[in-house]
Write an enzyme that holds these catalytic residues in place. Sequence first.
Site, short mmCIF file in Angstrom:
data_model
loop_
_atom_site.label_atom_id
_atom_site.label_comp_id
_atom_site.label_asym_id
_atom_site.label_seq_id
_atom_site.Cartn_x
_atom_site.Cartn_y
_atom_site.Cartn_z
CB ALA A 11 -0.93 0.00 1.21
NE ARG A 16 11.72 8.27 1.11
CZ ARG A 16 12.46 7.44 1.84
NH1 ARG A 16 13.74 7.66 1.98
NH2 ARG A 16 11.90 6.40 2.42
CG ASN A 228 12.95 3.27 0.97
OD1 ASN A 228 11.91 2.63 1.00
ND2 ASN A 228 13.95 3.05 1.81
NE ARG A 333 6.10 -1.82 -36.41
CZ ARG A 333 5.24 -1.29 -37.29
NH1 ARG A 333 5.65 -0.97 -38.50
NH2 ARG A 333 3.98 -1.10 -36.95
C1 UD1 Z 1 9.32 -2.19 8.28
C2 UD1 Z 1 9.46 -2.83 9.65
C3 UD1 Z 1 10.93 -2.85 10.02
C4 UD1 Z 1 11.73 -3.59 8.97
C5 UD1 Z 1 11.47 -2.97 7.60
C6 UD1 Z 1 12.11 -3.81 6.50
C7 UD1 Z 1 7.42 -2.24 10.84
C8 UD1 Z 1 6.81 -1.40 11.88
N1 UD1 Z 1 8.72 -2.07 10.62
O1 UD1 Z 1 9.72 -0.86 8.43
O2 UD1 Z 1 11.12 -3.47 11.28
O3 UD1 Z 1 13.10 -3.56 9.27
O4 UD1 Z 1 10.07 -2.91 7.33
O5 UD1 Z 1 12.01 -3.14 5.29
O6 UD1 Z 1 6.74 -3.04 10.24
N2 UD1 Z 1 2.89 -0.79 4.11
C9 UD1 Z 1 1.55 -0.84 3.87
N3 UD1 Z 1 0.72 -0.09 4.62
C10 UD1 Z 1 1.16 0.72 5.59
C11 UD1 Z 1 2.54 0.79 5.84
C12 UD1 Z 1 3.38 0.00 5.08
O7 UD1 Z 1 1.09 -1.58 2.98
O8 UD1 Z 1 0.34 1.39 6.22
C13 UD1 Z 1 3.79 -1.62 3.30
C14 UD1 Z 1 4.73 -0.82 2.47
O9 UD1 Z 1 4.18 -0.59 1.18
C15 UD1 Z 1 5.94 -1.74 2.39
C16 UD1 Z 1 5.89 -2.50 3.68
O10 UD1 Z 1 4.57 -2.39 4.17
O11 UD1 Z 1 5.82 -2.65 1.33
C17 UD1 Z 1 6.87 -1.99 4.70
O12 UD1 Z 1 6.53 -0.64 4.99
P1 UD1 Z 1 7.63 0.44 5.28
O13 UD1 Z 1 6.98 1.74 5.53
O14 UD1 Z 1 8.68 0.40 4.26
O15 UD1 Z 1 8.18 -0.12 6.67
P2 UD1 Z 1 9.47 0.34 7.39
O16 UD1 Z 1 9.15 1.54 8.18
O17 UD1 Z 1 10.59 0.41 6.45
CA CA Z 2 10.93 0.02 4.15
#
Ligand code: UD1
Ligand code: CA
Length: 461
Positions: A11, A16, A228, A333
Amino acid sequence: MQDNCAVILAAGDGKRMKSKKPKVLCEVLFTPMLAWVIASCEQAELTNLCVVTGNGADQVEAFLEGNYRTVLQSERRGTGHAVMMAREYLREFAGGNVLVLCGDAPFMDAGTIQSALEVHTRQNNAVTVITAELDEPGGYGRILRNDSGIAGIVEQKDADEDQLLIREVNSGTYWFKTDDLLAVLEELTCDNAQGEYYLTDTVALLLNKGKKAGAYCADNSDVILGANDRKTLCELNEIARDRILEAHMANGVEFVTTDGVVIAPSVQIGAGTTILPGTILRGYTEIGENCVIGPNTLLEDTFVGDDTVLNAVQAYQSKVHSQVKIGPFTHLRPGSEIKSHVKIGDFVEVKNSVIGEGTAVAHLTYVGDSDVGKNVNFGCGTVTVNYDGVNKFRTQIGDDAFIGCNTNLVAPVKVGNGAYTAAGSTVTKDVPDGALAIARSKQENKEGFAERKLRDRKKKV
Ligand code: UD1
Ligand code: CA
């Protein structure tokens, strides 16, 4: 793994990236990151997949083409909240295990997923976190260990100084017992530095309930990498590119240098084939043995047989058989089929046509919507006139025909077996087998014309 399922978190917005696409559709080696993740799940025999969509949900739906379930997370309130959206889906898989993974971490592989499940099952864990050891753990959640296993996960933003030194980090991929996950999802709170529902908090919650939590540390820390922004996306491309080229080398494919060579994960190449610089191979492209591809060749969804040479060719959705020579500067093509022993030379474009065995189209020619027989010779500058501005028509050319230089073949038209067209002809009527079509005005020579002109010009000065 009938009762098992996977939930892919996808989601995220990817602001960025500065892309109109949602982040999970940004590509590594011409393949959306989400497609990498789905492929790994399927290789690990996980076919029950649910994708949590949010930003750009319509685009993600379009990409999935209805092949997988989706649930919408309309507000982005954290990874725990994202999984809550899949509650109904999870209830269908009660009694099994669920793999939760991130749609923007393309290198999570089937081997790691399966090994982690083995540990998860053997240790009878409620949750098994896939982790990695990093020299620079910045940004990731840190794994808190105790004697019996893991004690929890602390996010970078919530960690104290000592915890920040921990080098074992959370990949964001976990195996849960589905029922145990469902039981603690409701207990998550957003009482943390980011005000989000953290999926990572489920570990401590499960431990509090007397359940077991474990970790599986991946052999290769690349499995946790995500993108990211454009810079990290480019880095992922480089890592994936090197890995794929190495695999092809191990299979007997030769590279003089890897400069400018980019090969998508879906491409197959036979042993003994050489790939020269500046070659891009993508989509469902399959190349046989002992070919020479490149320099500067782009193939997309194209099949190539054995012993074929493609030099500075661009080909899309086409089929090129064995012992063919094409290029330099040739464009195939979609819908072109080039049979064996054909030669196609420079500045030739072929579209939606079959070129029969042994035929030569050596230079400056357009063959569109045509069925060309065997051993035909195309003179330089032949054009199939296939389009009247409204409709497209086919040209048929029989075996052993000889098309004179600068012939226009105005379709629909048929040139018979062994027939000839005179150079410079505009052929509008069918040519019978073995006939010669001359369709140009007769030459007339005006004797003495130039001499008179020259005299007139000299008088003027
Ligand atoms: C998360 C983990 C962290 C881990 C890291 C690895 C948590 C709280 N933290 O952090 O421990 O080291 O991933 O990359 O889980 N997403 C949604 N909905 C949301 C938020 C996120 O679908 O509301 C999805 C994002 O699209 C992504 C994934 O979940 O695919 C991870 O989200 P992201 O925001 O990247 O998590 P981090 O803060 O990096
Ligand atoms: Ca992440």
